[in-house]
Design a protein around this motif. Structure first.
Motif, PDB file in Angstrom:
ATOM      1  N   LYS A 180       0.827  -1.205   0.000  1.00 51.79           N
ATOM      2  CA  LYS A 180       0.000   0.000   0.000  1.00 51.79           C
ATOM      3  C   LYS A 180       0.862   1.257   0.000  1.00 51.79           C
ATOM      4  CE  LYS A 180      -3.789   2.281   2.470  1.00 51.79           C
ATOM      5  NZ  LYS A 180      -4.746   2.199   3.616  1.00 51.79           N
ATOM      6  N   TYR A 181       1.963   1.247   0.763  1.00 53.63           N
ATOM      7  CA  TYR A 181       2.829   2.428   0.815  1.00 53.63           C
ATOM      8  C   TYR A 181       3.695   2.553  -0.430  1.00 53.63           C
ATOM      9  CZ  TYR A 181       6.251   5.872   2.198  1.00 53.63           C
ATOM     10  OH  TYR A 181       7.036   6.996   2.224  1.00 53.63           O
ATOM     11  N   SER A 182       4.098   1.458  -1.005  1.00 53.23           N
ATOM     12  CA  SER A 182       5.070   1.472  -2.098  1.00 53.23           C
ATOM     13  C   SER A 182       4.596   2.339  -3.264  1.00 53.23           C
ATOM     14  CB  SER A 182       5.328   0.049  -2.617  1.00 53.23           C
ATOM     15  OG  SER A 182       5.910  -0.751  -1.620  1.00 53.23           O
ATOM     16  N   SER A 183       5.525   3.073  -3.826  1.00 53.77           N
ATOM     17  CA  SER A 183       5.228   3.859  -5.021  1.00 53.77           C
ATOM     18  C   SER A 183       5.213   2.988  -6.264  1.00 53.77           C
ATOM     19  CB  SER A 183       6.267   4.970  -5.191  1.00 53.77           C
ATOM     20  OG  SER A 183       6.230   5.871  -4.104  1.00 53.77           O
ATOM     21  N   ALA A 184       6.014   1.924  -6.258  1.00 55.97           N
ATOM     22  CA  ALA A 184       6.060   0.991  -7.385  1.00 55.97           C
ATOM     23  C   ALA A 184       6.389  -0.397  -6.864  1.00 55.97           C
ATOM     24  CB  ALA A 184       7.089   1.427  -8.422  1.00 55.97           C
ATOM     25  N   VAL A 185       5.692  -1.398  -7.402  1.00 61.15           N
ATOM     26  CA  VAL A 185       5.977  -2.801  -7.114  1.00 61.15           C
ATOM     27  C   VAL A 185       6.502  -3.403  -8.411  1.00 61.15           C
ATOM     28  CG1 VAL A 185       5.042  -5.029  -6.425  1.00 61.15           C
ATOM     29  CG2 VAL A 185       4.227  -2.934  -5.314  1.00 61.15           C
ATOM     30  N   LEU A 186       7.763  -3.751  -8.418  1.00 60.12           N
ATOM     31  CA  LEU A 186       8.405  -4.270  -9.621  1.00 60.12           C
ATOM     32  C   LEU A 186       8.505  -5.785  -9.534  1.00 60.12           C
ATOM     33  CD1 LEU A 186      11.354  -1.699  -9.827  1.00 60.12           C
ATOM     34  CD2 LEU A 186       8.997  -1.454 -10.631  1.00 60.12           C
ATOM     35  N   THR A 187       8.277  -6.456 -10.648  1.00 58.59           N
ATOM     36  CA  THR A 187       8.418  -7.905 -10.713  1.00 58.59           C
ATOM     37  C   THR A 187       9.326  -8.259 -11.882  1.00 58.59           C
ATOM     38  OG1 THR A 187       6.517  -8.239 -12.176  1.00 58.59           O
ATOM     39  CG2 THR A 187       6.085  -8.209  -9.795  1.00 58.59           C
ATOM     40  N   VAL A 188       9.925  -9.429 -11.812  1.00 56.96           N
ATOM     41  CA  VAL A 188      10.908  -9.809 -12.829  1.00 56.96           C
ATOM     42  C   VAL A 188      10.285 -10.529 -14.017  1.00 56.96           C
ATOM     43  CG1 VAL A 188      12.810  -9.873 -11.183  1.00 56.96           C
ATOM     44  CG2 VAL A 188      11.471 -11.953 -11.606  1.00 56.96           C
ATOM     45  N   SER A 189       8.979 -10.774 -13.975  1.00 58.76           N
ATOM     46  CA  SER A 189       8.321 -11.449 -15.096  1.00 58.76           C
ATOM     47  C   SER A 189       6.886 -10.958 -15.220  1.00 58.76           C
ATOM     48  CB  SER A 189       8.332 -12.970 -14.909  1.00 58.76           C
ATOM     49  OG  SER A 189       7.443 -13.356 -13.867  1.00 58.76           O
ATOM     50  N   ASN A 190       6.323 -11.099 -16.413  1.00 57.32           N
ATOM     51  CA  ASN A 190       4.921 -10.745 -16.618  1.00 57.32           C
ATOM     52  C   ASN A 190       4.000 -11.669 -15.828  1.00 57.32           C
ATOM     53  OD1 ASN A 190       5.738  -8.753 -18.409  1.00 57.32           O
ATOM     54  ND2 ASN A 190       5.545 -10.092 -20.196  1.00 57.32           N
ATOM     55  N   GLU A 191       4.370 -12.935 -15.742  1.00 57.07           N
ATOM     56  CA  GLU A 191       3.575 -13.898 -14.981  1.00 57.07           C
ATOM     57  C   GLU A 191       3.496 -13.486 -13.514  1.00 57.07           C
ATOM     58  OE1 GLU A 191       3.210 -17.388 -12.266  1.00 57.07           O
ATOM     59  OE2 GLU A 191       5.050 -16.259 -12.691  1.00 57.07           O
ATOM     60  N   LEU A 192       4.616 -13.034 -12.951  1.00 56.68           N
ATOM     61  CA  LEU A 192       4.620 -12.595 -11.555  1.00 56.68           C
ATOM     62  C   LEU A 192       3.898 -11.255 -11.403  1.00 56.68           C
ATOM     63  CD1 LEU A 192       5.571 -13.238  -8.697  1.00 56.68           C
ATOM     64  CD2 LEU A 192       7.735 -12.107  -9.226  1.00 56.68           C
ATOM     65  N   ARG A 197      -0.742  -8.039  -9.156  1.00 54.69           N
ATOM     66  CA  ARG A 197      -1.952  -7.234  -9.322  1.00 54.69           C
ATOM     67  C   ARG A 197      -3.129  -7.735  -8.480  1.00 54.69           C
ATOM     68  NH1 ARG A 197      -0.239  -7.617 -14.839  1.00 54.69           N
ATOM     69  NH2 ARG A 197       0.947  -5.737 -15.369  1.00 54.69           N
ATOM     70  N   ARG A 198      -2.970  -8.899  -7.878  1.00 58.94           N
ATOM     71  CA  ARG A 198      -3.993  -9.342  -6.927  1.00 58.94           C
ATOM     72  C   ARG A 198      -3.902  -8.553  -5.629  1.00 58.94           C
ATOM     73  NH1 ARG A 198      -2.437 -15.758  -7.235  1.00 58.94           N
ATOM     74  NH2 ARG A 198      -2.537 -15.988  -9.521  1.00 58.94           N
ATOM     75  N   PHE A 199      -2.735  -7.934  -5.401  1.00 55.20           N
ATOM     76  CA  PHE A 199      -2.494  -7.233  -4.148  1.00 55.20           C
ATOM     77  C   PHE A 199      -2.356  -5.726  -4.327  1.00 55.20           C
ATOM     78  CE2 PHE A 199      -0.604 -11.461  -3.978  1.00 55.20           C
ATOM     79  CZ  PHE A 199      -1.147 -11.988  -2.813  1.00 55.20           C
ATOM     80  N   ALA A 200      -1.988  -5.278  -5.520  1.00 54.64           N
ATOM     81  CA  ALA A 200      -1.685  -3.873  -5.755  1.00 54.64           C
ATOM     82  C   ALA A 200      -2.440  -3.361  -6.967  1.00 54.64           C
ATOM     83  CB  ALA A 200      -0.181  -3.693  -5.967  1.00 54.64           C
ATOM     84  N   PRO A 201      -2.735  -2.062  -7.010  1.00 51.61           N
ATOM     85  CA  PRO A 201      -3.337  -1.495  -8.219  1.00 51.61           C
ATOM     86  C   PRO A 201      -2.436  -1.721  -9.429  1.00 51.61           C
ATOM     87  CG  PRO A 201      -3.378   0.085  -6.401  1.00 51.61           C
ATOM     88  CD  PRO A 201      -2.521  -1.059  -5.956  1.00 51.61           C
ATOM     89  N   ALA A 202      -3.045  -1.946 -10.573  1.00 49.82           N
ATOM     90  CA  ALA A 202      -2.272  -2.225 -11.784  1.00 49.82           C
ATOM     91  C   ALA A 202      -1.289  -1.107 -12.094  1.00 49.82           C
ATOM     92  CB  ALA A 202      -3.221  -2.443 -12.963  1.00 49.82           C
ATOM     93  N   SER A 203      -1.633   0.127 -11.733  1.00 46.54           N
ATOM     94  CA  SER A 203      -0.763   1.265 -12.030  1.00 46.54           C
ATOM     95  C   SER A 203       0.555   1.215 -11.267  1.00 46.54           C
ATOM     96  CB  SER A 203      -1.483   2.574 -11.707  1.00 46.54           C
ATOM     97  OG  SER A 203      -1.859   2.608 -10.336  1.00 46.54           O
ATOM     98  N   LYS A 204       0.578   0.472 -10.174  1.00 48.54           N
ATOM     99  CA  LYS A 204       1.807   0.356  -9.378  1.00 48.54           C
ATOM    100  C   LYS A 204       2.734  -0.741  -9.882  1.00 48.54           C
ATOM    101  CE  LYS A 204       0.730   1.908  -4.671  1.00 48.54           C
ATOM    102  NZ  LYS A 204       0.783   1.499  -3.237  1.00 48.54           N
ATOM    103  N   VAL A 205       2.210  -1.701 -10.619  1.00 50.16           N
ATOM    104  CA  VAL A 205       2.950  -2.929 -10.921  1.00 50.16           C
ATOM    105  C   VAL A 205       3.624  -2.815 -12.286  1.00 50.16           C
ATOM    106  CG1 VAL A 205       2.766  -5.421 -11.238  1.00 50.16           C
ATOM    107  CG2 VAL A 205       1.342  -4.271  -9.520  1.00 50.16           C
ATOM    108  N   ARG A 206       4.902  -3.138 -12.333  1.00 54.52           N
ATOM    109  CA  ARG A 206       5.643  -3.108 -13.589  1.00 54.52           C
ATOM    110  C   ARG A 206       6.581  -4.313 -13.662  1.00 54.52           C
ATOM    111  NH1 ARG A 206       7.029   3.199 -13.851  1.00 54.52           N
ATOM    112  NH2 ARG A 206       5.588   3.902 -12.231  1.00 54.52           N
ATOM    113  N   THR A 207       6.820  -4.765 -14.864  1.00 50.95           N
ATOM    114  CA  THR A 207       7.800  -5.819 -15.088  1.00 50.95           C
ATOM    115  C   THR A 207       9.158  -5.172 -15.352  1.00 50.95           C
ATOM    116  OG1 THR A 207       6.154  -7.322 -16.013  1.00 50.95           O
ATOM    117  CG2 THR A 207       8.467  -7.779 -16.524  1.00 50.95           C
ATOM    118  N   LEU A 208      10.136  -5.536 -14.544  1.00 49.84           N
ATOM    119  CA  LEU A 208      11.504  -5.057 -14.725  1.00 49.84           C
ATOM    120  C   LEU A 208      12.415  -6.278 -14.831  1.00 49.84           C
ATOM    121  CD1 LEU A 208      13.512  -2.647 -14.781  1.00 49.84           C
ATOM    122  CD2 LEU A 208      13.798  -3.011 -12.323  1.00 49.84           C
TER     123      LEU A 208
END
Length: 413
Positions: A180-192, A197-208
């Motif tokens: 909730k506090y995080s400005s961005a939640v980065l994941t290493v794969s699209n699958e992850l 996105r089950r936990f965070a708004p889609a706008s926060k989640v990015r694949t890096l």
């Protein structure tokens, strides 16, 4: 599949002409001189970030060591040390066992001690906090971020998200609080990312994506390295790298190798932890094929094995995007891996490698057999995988460029 990541034209801000800003990095899982091969991708991410010119401070929260027992080696972890291009600090915290019941206590201790250590050790506040996980790292940094109104960027490699339901309710609440506090939640794969996105708004989640640097792999010396390793030109070297545990598919791998009726195969297995270490070593020793198990190898030695290998075999039960596949691509080695997690995002089935179902030793043996019958095809797939790595820019340099873009964006939101 296209990576759902920040493009090079995104996140342009008024500070683009000046790359210097101050970052606090936090990674409980970080190599040190006691545990030298632990999660090397966290170190490589920080090392690449540091090379962009940011001012980087790094903490690696480390448990207080008991006087005896399997965790007593933690007492040898230094207070601070130079690791690569940056200095790492190891603030101690209380790590309570059993984890199932007391992991939240460990998180609270890490949070308290990281905050106090950072404030008395570094010039504060930093401009952004970059963590290598949501838990413990992100939660451990939360009080410091809130106190100084600092954006938090958390990079998940899968453990905290995919194991969410295994944690007790308090830890689950702490993870949700961090997200909730995080400005961005980065994941290493699209699958992850889809899991995130089950936990965070889609706008926060990015694949890096992470990656590997091909120039570190002496592919032009492949034949010489194979001679040094004692591998004959007609012999096929099968390589496994990972923890010796059931989740990495070592039981299926052992069964497939036992059933592989060939006399032109040698096996190299590189391990760095896992509950099945001795079981797997015993099974390798019973094979009719020559085999050698290596333990906690230096990265240079691992790269040499990648270059020498005819095929990397990774029959995991679940993965995000395994570092070892990026390494194989950098070394021009083809990959036989399970069709799970983010692996299909990396491997083009039949072109850069072959995908096989997990938990299926018979299918693994059959696929190994027909691939080993066609060494020319293996070489073509290895070359194609190398080109895919370059085309996708799956390198640490590009990883760091994207990460700095995200930092600048969240610092000015």
């Amino acid at each position: 599949m296209v990576d759902e990541q920040v493009s090079e034209t995104d996140s342009q801000t008024e500070t683009d002409g000046d790359p210097t800003y101050r970052v606090l990095g936090c990674a409980a899982e970080h190599p040190n001189h006691v545990f030298q091969v632990r999660t090397p991708f966290n170190h490589r991410s920080f090392d690449a970030l540091n090379a962009t010119g940011v001012e980087l401070d790094v903490v690696s929260p480390t448990p207080f060591a008991p006087p005896i027992g399997p965790y007593s080696d933690y007492r040898h972890v230094p207070k601070t040390e130079q690791w690569g291009s940056y200095r790492v600090h190891y603030p101690r915290f209380l790590y309570m066992l059993p984890k199932k019941y007391f992991y939240h206590v460990s998180g609270n201790s890490a949070q308290k001690r990281v905050t106090s250590y950072v404030e008395r050790t570094f010039e504060t506040p930093h401009d952004v906090v970059q963590t290598c996980g949501l838990y413990l790292d992100g939660y451990a940094s939360l009080t410091y971020c809130r106190k100084h109104d600092i954006p938090l960027v958390a990079l998940s490699h899968s453990g905290d998200l995919k194991n969410f339901n295994r944690f007790n309710e308090t830890v689950q609440q702490q993870i949700r609080e961090t997200i909730k506090y995080s400005s961005a939640v980065l994941t290493v794969s699209n699958e992850l990312a889809a899991v995130a996105r089950r936990f965070a708004p889609a706008s926060k989640v990015r694949t890096l994506p992470i990656g590997e640097d091909p120039e570190k792999y002496p592919t032009d010396r492949r034949e010489a390295i194979r001679r040094e390793l004692g591998v004959d030109p007609e012999t096929k070297l099968l390589l496994f790298i990972g923890r010796f545990e059931k989740e990495k598919g070592v039981r299926e791998l052992a069964a497939a190798l036992e059933a592989l009726d060939r006399d032109d195969v040698v096996i190299a297995a590189v391990g760095h932890g896992g509950a099945l270490r001795w079981w797997f070593l015993n099974r390798l020793g019973e094979l009719s094929h020559p085999s050698h198990a290596y333990w906690e190898l230096d990265p240079i030695a691992v790269r040499r094995l990648h270059v020498a290998a005819d095929l990397l075999v990774l029959p995991s039960h679940f993965e995000a995007r395994p570092t070892v596949i990026y390494e194989a691509m950098a070394a021009k080695s083809p990959v036989l891996a399970s069709n799970v997690g983010g692996i299909p995002e990396m491997i083009v089935d039949g072109e850069t490698g072959v995908l096989t179902p997990p938990h299926d030793a018979d299918q693994l043996r059959e696929t190994l057999d027909y691939l080993l019958d066609d060494p020319d095809r293996l070489r073509r797939m290895g070359a194609a995988g190398h080109q895919r790595l370059l085309d996708k820019q799956w390198t640490w340099h590009h990883h760091a460029e994207q990460l700095t873009e995200i930092h600048r964006e969240v610092m000015h939101d």
